[in-house]
Design a protein around this motif. Sequence first.
Motif, PDB file in Angstrom:
ATOM      1  N   LEU A 340      42.169  38.026  26.104  1.00  0.00           N
ATOM      2  CA  LEU A 340      41.114  38.247  26.704  1.00  0.00           C
ATOM      3  C   LEU A 340      41.033  38.048  28.134  1.00  0.00           C
ATOM      4  CD1 LEU A 340      37.944  39.327  26.635  1.00  0.00           C
ATOM      5  CD2 LEU A 340      37.271  37.089  26.125  1.00  0.00           C
ATOM      6  N   GLU A 341      41.399  37.013  28.571  1.00  0.00           N
ATOM      7  CA  GLU A 341      41.725  36.320  29.964  1.00  0.00           C
ATOM      8  C   GLU A 341      42.610  37.074  30.524  1.00  0.00           C
ATOM      9  OE1 GLU A 341      41.602  34.481  33.505  1.00  0.00           O
ATOM     10  OE2 GLU A 341      40.175  34.406  32.170  1.00  0.00           O
ATOM     11  N   TYR A 342      43.906  37.474  29.680  1.00  0.00           N
ATOM     12  CA  TYR A 342      44.679  38.355  30.703  1.00  0.00           C
ATOM     13  C   TYR A 342      44.180  39.811  30.948  1.00  0.00           C
ATOM     14  CZ  TYR A 342      48.531  35.011  30.282  1.00  0.00           C
ATOM     15  OH  TYR A 342      49.309  33.864  30.249  1.00  0.00           O
ATOM     16  N   SER A 343      43.403  40.323  30.013  1.00  0.00           N
ATOM     17  CA  SER A 343      42.980  41.601  30.174  1.00  0.00           C
ATOM     18  C   SER A 343      41.919  41.606  31.512  1.00  0.00           C
ATOM     19  CB  SER A 343      42.167  42.114  29.140  1.00  0.00           C
ATOM     20  OG  SER A 343      40.676  41.523  28.711  1.00  0.00           O
ATOM     21  N   GLN A 344      41.275  40.554  31.591  1.00  0.00           N
ATOM     22  CA  GLN A 344      40.387  40.390  32.924  1.00  0.00           C
ATOM     23  C   GLN A 344      40.816  40.384  34.087  1.00  0.00           C
ATOM     24  OE1 GLN A 344      37.051  40.931  32.334  1.00  0.00           O
ATOM     25  NE2 GLN A 344      37.895  41.412  30.125  1.00  0.00           N
ATOM     26  N   LEU A 346      44.252  41.528  34.568  1.00  0.00           N
ATOM     27  CA  LEU A 346      44.582  42.708  35.043  1.00  0.00           C
ATOM     28  C   LEU A 346      43.476  43.957  35.538  1.00  0.00           C
ATOM     29  CD1 LEU A 346      46.955  43.327  31.731  1.00  0.00           C
ATOM     30  CD2 LEU A 346      47.722  43.077  34.360  1.00  0.00           C
ATOM     31  N   ALA A 347      42.320  43.719  35.100  1.00  0.00           N
ATOM     32  CA  ALA A 347      41.333  44.708  35.410  1.00  0.00           C
ATOM     33  C   ALA A 347      40.644  44.220  36.801  1.00  0.00           C
ATOM     34  CB  ALA A 347      39.955  44.492  34.453  1.00  0.00           C
ATOM     35  N   THR A 348      40.886  42.905  36.831  1.00  0.00           N
ATOM     36  CA  THR A 348      40.124  42.444  38.327  1.00  0.00           C
ATOM     37  C   THR A 348      41.116  41.864  39.395  1.00  0.00           C
ATOM     38  OG1 THR A 348      39.884  40.008  37.824  1.00  0.00           O
ATOM     39  CG2 THR A 348      38.008  41.635  37.037  1.00  0.00           C
ATOM     40  N   ARG A 349      42.415  41.743  38.965  1.00  0.00           N
ATOM     41  CA  ARG A 349      43.283  41.426  39.962  1.00  0.00           C
ATOM     42  C   ARG A 349      43.013  39.958  40.303  1.00  0.00           C
ATOM     43  NH1 ARG A 349      44.155  46.493  43.073  1.00  0.00           N
ATOM     44  NH2 ARG A 349      41.964  46.916  42.694  1.00  0.00           N
ATOM     45  N   GLN A 350      42.454  39.094  39.591  1.00  0.00           N
ATOM     46  CA  GLN A 350      42.186  37.766  39.859  1.00  0.00           C
ATOM     47  C   GLN A 350      42.818  36.902  38.621  1.00  0.00           C
ATOM     48  OE1 GLN A 350      38.204  36.938  41.215  1.00  0.00           O
ATOM     49  NE2 GLN A 350      37.779  39.266  41.717  1.00  0.00           N
ATOM     50  N   ARG A 351      42.650  35.728  39.021  1.00  0.00           N
ATOM     51  CA  ARG A 351      42.922  34.657  38.007  1.00  0.00           C
ATOM     52  C   ARG A 351      41.890  33.921  37.394  1.00  0.00           C
ATOM     53  NH1 ARG A 351      46.479  30.964  38.147  1.00  0.00           N
ATOM     54  NH2 ARG A 351      47.415  31.380  36.248  1.00  0.00           N
TER      55      ARG A 351
END
Length: 464
Positions: A340-344, A346-351
């Motif tokens: 879930l965190e990794y998908s976000q 990828l979508a936002t290009r943030q960590r």
Amino acid sequence: MKPRSLFAEHALLPTGWARDVLLSWNDQGLITGVKAQATCPEGVTRATGPVVPGMPNLHSHAFQRAFGGLTEYRGAAQDSFWSWRSLMYGFAAAITPEQLEAIATGLYVEMLEAGYTSVCEFHYVHHDPEGRPYADDANLSMCLLRAAARAGMGLTLLPVLYQTSGFGGTPPSVGQRRFIRSTDNMLALLQKLKPLCEAQGARLGLAPHSLRAVPPDSLREALAGLHALDVTAPVHIHIAEQTAEVDACLAWSGQRPVQWLLEHAPVDARWCLVHATHMSAEESTRAARTGAVAGLCPSTEANLGDGIFDAPTWLQANGRWGVGSDSHACVNAAEELMLLEYSQRLATRQRNVLASAAQPSVATSMTLQAVAGGAQASARPVAGLAVGQQADMVVLDAQHPLLRDLPTPEAMLSAHVFASHRQSALQQVWVAGRVQVQSGHHVLHDAALSGLVAARRQLLENTP
């Protein structure tokens, strides 16, 4: 009997990490005391690593574990959820009650070994392979209740109402004949199951499968009947999982699925909106403000090519969420959080997207949010290490190579979620104050997994 207890040098409470915590619970497995800055009394067991709350799994189709790995090839010019579904129907058509119970028992043992301590079972295979009711209409539901009891898994049973194959009342297909129930028949099943669930400590709710599978009148009548039986009962529904579903709903009603649901159903904190992947910003904000939980299943949503949930918009409206393993392409609580965190990212290009101001450690923040949301969707007292909640706990292995000598419990939990094998760092799993997993191993591991393997083999022999 005297209350049972566990002492933890570090424990993740709903308010965050605490030092030297003494946890006590009663014979029913409900926590009666949480004391921080305590001294370990003589004779009380010491946890060997940080203690975190057990994770509720808010969305499961148990039988689908049997065909994990068998759909990973291109069978059409463009594979999608819809081509995957046709293969799933083959297994749904063939499964026997004995096989379902064996598969569910093995799966629930796998879940416990992977950090889940309760599960919401979205159960829609009701009848025999010809679509006829069994002599005992609750036969397959009882298979799931027995599987959960044997494994020691907390359960919210959600019989699925399924009546049509598409928006506008399209008749069901042959592949769906085991799923179909009238509204009156479903309410009669709920009446029968309610005392059986209560006797086991399980919770009973209802799952209208989706807007395409439950016509408006049936949805309204089923909800009224459910709430007459139990006004607090949970309601789970698949919603806005696929763009094709959104397009079909627009063609049928002129509205997007979540928009239609919010305007035609009493959506509130009893509801779990499973997937809710394809919402407009307005839908997301309105849905979050109802208090409903978003039921996110990152590994299945990725496996099926569904899309990415818009978490920032949901969280801006203080939306609640939890995680589930759905089709069980992956059975691992920490892995769902990582994906879930990794998908976000990828979508936002943030960590560290799902961290918060209160909890800047993303693993800690996600764990607390997922436990709270999962407990709400389960409608069971499994909301973490607090008085009145069930003593569902996971002890991390402080001697794991990636956790050893780390300076804080936040760092250890982060290593578990993002750097271990996400199951290798689990030392113990407790459910209702009883150890179900020791050194990563459930006492039924060998027998339960052998049963799952045998059932899977039989299904492969009998499925085209």
